[in-house]
Enzyme design. Structure first.
Site, short mmCIF file in Angstrom:
data_model
loop_
_atom_site.label_atom_id
_atom_site.label_comp_id
_atom_site.label_asym_id
_atom_site.label_seq_id
_atom_site.Cartn_x
_atom_site.Cartn_y
_atom_site.Cartn_z
N LYS A 116 15.60 -1.95 6.82
CA LYS A 116 15.83 -3.35 7.20
C LYS A 116 14.73 -3.75 8.15
O LYS A 116 14.19 -2.91 8.86
CB LYS A 116 17.18 -3.50 7.90
CG LYS A 116 17.76 -4.88 7.80
CD LYS A 116 18.52 -5.05 6.51
CE LYS A 116 18.98 -6.47 6.28
NZ LYS A 116 19.95 -6.56 5.19
N ASP A 156 17.06 -11.90 3.87
CA ASP A 156 18.34 -11.80 4.56
C ASP A 156 18.46 -13.14 5.30
O ASP A 156 17.80 -14.11 4.90
CB ASP A 156 18.35 -10.59 5.52
CG ASP A 156 19.76 -10.21 5.99
OD1 ASP A 156 20.49 -9.54 5.25
OD2 ASP A 156 20.15 -10.62 7.11
N1 GLU Z 1 19.78 -8.60 2.65
C1 GLU Z 1 20.54 -8.20 1.52
C2 GLU Z 1 21.56 -7.15 1.94
O1 GLU Z 1 22.04 -7.18 3.06
C3 GLU Z 1 19.71 -7.81 0.33
C4 GLU Z 1 18.66 -6.78 0.54
C5 GLU Z 1 17.75 -6.56 -0.67
O2 GLU Z 1 17.90 -7.24 -1.66
O3 GLU Z 1 16.90 -5.70 -0.54
O4 GLU Z 1 21.97 -6.30 1.19
#
Ligand code: GLU
Length: 462
Positions: A116, A156
């Site tokens: 992340k 996100d």
């Molecule tokens: N931000 C999204 C999550 O919390 C998607 C992350 C992604 O697609 O890599 O899963």
């Protein structure tokens, strides 16, 4: 985890304790005591990057933000997870999100590790040019550390297709490579159909299985009153899918307040949700729409509030889809008192530990009400990253699948995710007679054991 020399990281510690306590209260460590060592190892990120992001605002001033990428775990595949642009972003929040992402990605059944990243940059009130300049500066550093086989970020909170586009363009310029280094891309340049809708649709597909399982196939979303929080990508598409499946959406919200139906009848319409989506593209607040004649005659706007204690009439399903810790213990009790039987998080760690404790204490029906089904974000909202995984697969093979193909794979993944959590709970989590299986414990154990086994094969622990 309690080492004296570590800084306080409240959100990460909360996410860690939530996972660790469910493993501890299951039979997992009795059956496999060596997994305690795996838990210690998996809870330390493989790598944390922190960097300076300097950019120029429209007035020509120098602006400085912090950029981060937590490359948490690569046992199952390249680090994978979104980027969050929000003033609250710090290392604790990104570590909690990265930690959750490891197990969520494992539950999708696809080969993705967990990561992340993001920045404390606030997109609110910024012009498109300012956002572009920020994204370019952010990617100028991040591009040294990512790649289609290394780390694949996505969106996100605060990062939509527009920001992904600016960042992709800068990656391509500096690295001189067109590759699937980001997901959530535009449809004409490598993005997957259904990716924007995937998290919201996925939550609703997951809950559909909960409802059908709980009712022996007799009930569905038809006639269900569904409280949704948030009004971003996840909330919008969850709400639209609920309406498509015959349910009523009775609330939405943003960081400034909650918009709820003023009477016990009716639902947000798809058109009203499209109107909210349109103002969100302009980074405006719901309050602006709430004061118009069309909205104020149908809805109540409560400034500074979340929907949960403000719904008029019964609630059947709650979908927290805004941000972490958006359901308190008291709000969890209020939801149950309003009749809510199904809670599934579109957001990551949407419920506080107190709220989870309330939901889990109601897995038994004999507490003066119906039994409660609670699904944590790492299971219920896995559809977003799952379709990101499908986008990576399409990019690698230089093909694009149809909407139907992606949607049907998403449905299959959400069904597996539900069944896996359920079966694992039955295997490892002692439950009182007549009590529902714990989806939170089952999902945690299923995700954890998959990652722990791969790490053992790699010699990460022994
Ligand atoms: N931000 C999204 C999550 O919390 C998607 C992350 C992604 O697609 O890599 O899963």
């Amino acid at each position: 985890m309690t080492a004296q020399n570590l800084p306080s990281e409240p959100e990460f510690e909360q996410a860690y304790k939530e996972l660790a306590s469910t493993l501890e209260n299951s039979t997992l460590f009795q059956k496999k005591p060596e997994y305690r060592k795996a838990l210690q190892v998996v809870s330390v990120p493989e790598r944390v990057l922190q960097f300076r992001v300097v950019w120029e605002d429209d007035a020509g001033n120098v602006q400085i933000n912090r950029g981060f990428r937590v490359q948490f775990n690569s046992a199952l595949g390249p680090y994978k997870g979104g980027l969050r642009f929000h003033p609250s972003v710090n290392l604790s929040i990104l570590k909690f999100l990265g930690f959750e992402q490891i197990f969520k990605n494992a539950l999708t059944g696809l080969n993705m590790g967990g990561g992340k990243g993001g920045s404390d940059f606030d997109p609110k009130g910024k012009s498109d040019n300012e956002i572009r300049r920020f994204c370019v500066s952010f990617m100028t550093e991040l591009c040294k550390h990512i790649g289609q086989d290394t780390d694949v970020p996505a969106g996100d909170i605060g990062v939509t297709g527009r920001e992904v586009g600016f960042m992709f363009g800068q990656y391509k310029k500096i690295r001189n490579q067109w590759e699937g280094v980001l997901t959530g891309k535009g449809g004409s340049w490598g993005g997957s159909l259904i990716r924007p809708e995937a998290t919201g649709y996925g939550v609703v597909y997951y809950v559909d299985h909960m409802i059908k399982h709980a009712s022996g196939g007799k009930e569905s979303f038809v006639g269900k009153r569904v409280a949704v929080s948030g009004s971003g990508n996840v909330a919008q598409y969850a709400a639209l899918k609920v309406i498509e499946l015959g349910g009523s959406v009775v609330s939405l919200s943003d960081s400034q307040g909650a918009l709820v139906l003023a009477t016990e009848e009716g639902s947000f319409t798809a058109e009203e949700i499209e109107q909210i989506a349109a103002i969100k593209v302009e980074r405006k607040q719901i309050a602006e729409l709430a004061s118009t004649a069309a909205f104020s005659s149908k809805f109540k706007y409560i400034p500074g509030a979340r929907p949960w204690t403000n719904i008029v009439g019964r609630i059947d399903v709650a979908l927290p889809s805004a941000t972490q810790n958006e359901v308190s213990g008291e709000e969890a009790k209020a939801l149950i008192a309003a009749g809510c039987k199904f809670i599934a998080e579109g957001s990551n760690m949407g419920s506080t530990q107190e709220a989870i404790d309330v939901f889990e204490a109601h897995r038994e029906a004999n507490q003066g009400g119906a039994a409660i089904w609670y699904a944590p974000g790492k299971a219920a909202n896995a559809g977003g990253v799952a379709v990101s995984g499908l986008e990576m697969a399409q990019n690698s093979s230089r093909v694009s699948w149809t909407r139907e193909e992606v949607d049907s794979r998403l449905k299959g993944i959400m069904e597996d995710c539900f069944n896996n959590g359920l079966a694992t709970a039955k295997e490892y989590v002692p439950s009182a007679e007549g009590s529902l299986p714990s989806l939170v414990a089952g999902s945690n154990i299923a995700g954890f054991t998959k990652v722990a086994e791969a790490m053992k094969d790699h010699g990460d622990w022994w």
